[in-house]
Design an enzyme around this catalytic site. Structure first.
Site, PDB file in Angstrom:
ATOM      1  N   ASP A  84      20.272  31.077 -30.014  1.00 57.23           N
ATOM      2  CA  ASP A  84      21.306  31.949 -29.471  1.00 57.23           C
ATOM      3  C   ASP A  84      21.503  33.071 -30.476  1.00 57.23           C
ATOM      4  OD1 ASP A  84      23.631  33.127 -28.445  1.00 57.23           O
ATOM      5  OD2 ASP A  84      24.533  31.202 -27.901  1.00 57.23           O
ATOM      6  N   ASP A  95      24.426  39.417 -26.224  1.00 55.82           N
ATOM      7  CA  ASP A  95      24.535  38.009 -26.616  1.00 55.82           C
ATOM      8  C   ASP A  95      23.597  37.263 -25.671  1.00 55.82           C
ATOM      9  OD1 ASP A  95      25.345  35.423 -27.237  1.00 55.82           O
ATOM     10  OD2 ASP A  95      27.427  35.682 -26.599  1.00 55.82           O
ATOM     11  N   HIS A 155      31.797  34.737 -21.385  1.00 58.88           N
ATOM     12  CA  HIS A 155      32.951  35.515 -21.858  1.00 58.88           C
ATOM     13  C   HIS A 155      32.728  36.994 -21.636  1.00 58.88           C
ATOM     14  CE1 HIS A 155      30.235  36.072 -25.365  1.00 58.88           C
ATOM     15  NE2 HIS A 155      29.887  34.827 -25.068  1.00 58.88           N
ATOM     16  N   HIS A 163      34.435  38.089 -27.661  1.00 56.96           N
ATOM     17  CA  HIS A 163      35.229  37.414 -26.632  1.00 56.96           C
ATOM     18  C   HIS A 163      36.444  38.289 -26.360  1.00 56.96           C
ATOM     19  CE1 HIS A 163      33.241  33.367 -26.621  1.00 56.96           C
ATOM     20  NE2 HIS A 163      32.755  33.881 -27.729  1.00 56.96           N
ATOM     21  N   GLU A 188      26.569  32.003 -19.738  1.00 56.84           N
ATOM     22  CA  GLU A 188      25.803  31.028 -20.510  1.00 56.84           C
ATOM     23  C   GLU A 188      25.997  29.589 -20.053  1.00 56.84           C
ATOM     24  OE1 GLU A 188      26.995  30.777 -24.680  1.00 56.84           O
ATOM     25  OE2 GLU A 188      28.538  32.260 -24.314  1.00 56.84           O
ATOM     26  N   GLU A 280      21.272  32.180 -21.726  1.00 56.80           N
ATOM     27  CA  GLU A 280      22.367  33.163 -21.702  1.00 56.80           C
ATOM     28  C   GLU A 280      21.837  34.584 -21.592  1.00 56.80           C
ATOM     29  OE1 GLU A 280      24.693  33.242 -25.332  1.00 56.80           O
ATOM     30  OE2 GLU A 280      26.356  34.268 -24.338  1.00 56.80           O
TER      31      GLU A 280
HETATM   32 MN    MN Z   1      25.393  33.330 -27.294  1.00 57.80          MN
HETATM   33 MN    MN Z   2      28.044  33.913 -25.627  1.00 56.25          MN
END
Ligand code: MN
Ligand code: MN
Length: 302
Positions: A84, A95, A155, A163, A188, A280
């Site tokens: 990630d 992200d 998010h 976030h 995700e 994600e």
């Molecule tokens: Mn992530």
């Molecule tokens: Mn994330």
């Protein structure tokens, strides 16, 4: 195209490329520390900053594992490896995450998490109730005989904020409100053969500045200001602190945590030690449609 949109897209392309590199390099015997550091340097080489430390979470570790300064862990099969990572271009973030298996028989779990992301991406559009996205993820994962992780979620994001207030649940939920054009979301889904929720471990290596309130101790206040200047509210690794300020910095960092100026993200482990898979993407919701900036599923097409 607006400057902002160009930066969201640029960050997404870099995260996509970095995950492509992860697929090429992750192998039996890879050192987690070397892998994280080389992916972080690659993100810098491509003209972004890591938006947070590269997370390499293996098997029952669901998230927030990033190697420490002297981490000696190596990848040993059978392993279900979640990479990630994030790229920040002037604070505009991508992200993204993928799961890679090493000599593992968890193919069906991994394919399910992948399918859950694809399904979620069919649902997420401006005006949609975010709970509908969670419902689709939950249905996809449970129909395959697994559980979604209910206490992890996607998010909304904004500049320098990973976030920014809204969640994209991984289960049916009415608590998240609607998605709007102009918003950016990380979606995700996590799937597991365990209990379906994560618990916090004691330790961690990822931090973020939570307040700039002075402590009255010169060195702590110096470090706090420097951390804010470099990372703003984005997460950083204790490796980066160690590289710049050595042992003194590491000690000060721990004091900043105990004084609640800096927040530590604990490692998250599946409650029943189930194996966890995750995919994600980052999606920009525009008036004209949804733009997937990271397209991680394309990395798996031949
Ligand atoms: Mn992530
Ligand atoms: Mn994330």
């Amino acid at each position: 195209m607006s400057d902002e949109l160009e930066k969201w897209i640029a960050a997404g392309e870099i995260a996509h490329k970095a995950l492509g590199k992860a697929i090429e390099t992750v192998d039996e015997g890879s050192s987690l520390l070397h892998l994280a550091e080389s992916l972080e340097s690659y993100i810098r080489q491509l003209g972004a900053e890591p938006a947070f430390p590269v997370n390499i979470s293996v098997n029952e570790v669901a998230a927030h594992y990033s190697p420490k300064v002297e981490d000696r862990a190596i990848l040993q099969p059978p392993a279900v490896v979640k990479i990630d990572l994030g790229a920040s271009v002037d604070g505009f973030i991508a992200d993204a995450a993928i799961t890679i298996t090493l000599g593992s028989s968890h193919t069906s779990l991994v394919e399910t998490a992948k399918r859950a992301l694809r399904e979620a991406e069919h649902v997420l559009k401006p005006g949609v109730d975010l709970g509908e996205v969670g419902k689709r993820i939950e249905t996809t994962v449970t129909m395959a005989g697994f559980k979604p992780i209910k206490n992890l979620s996607g998010h909304s994001m904004s500049r320098y904020s990973l976030h920014s207030g809204k969640c994209v649940p991984n289960v049916s939920s009415s608590a998240c409100g609607r998605a709007n054009a102009g918003e950016v979301y990380a979606v995700e889904p996590f799937a597991t053969n365990g209990r379906g929720y994560v618990v916090e471990e004691e330790q961690g290596s990822i931090y973020r500045v939570s307040t700039l309130k002075v402590t009255g101790e010169d060195y702590l206040d110096f470090l706090l200001r420097e951390l804010w200047r470099r990372y703003r509210g984005l997460p950083f690794s204790e490796r980066w602190v160690h590289r710049e300020w050595g042992e003194r910095g590491m000690e000060a960092l721990k004091k900043l945590v105990s004084k609640q100026r800096v927040q530590l993200y604990p490692v998250l482990r599946e409650a029943g030690n189930g194996v966890v898979a995750q995919f994600e993407d980052t999606l920009v919701l525009t008036q004209r449609g949804v733009l997937n900036t990271t397209c991680v599923l394309e990395l798996f097409k031949r």
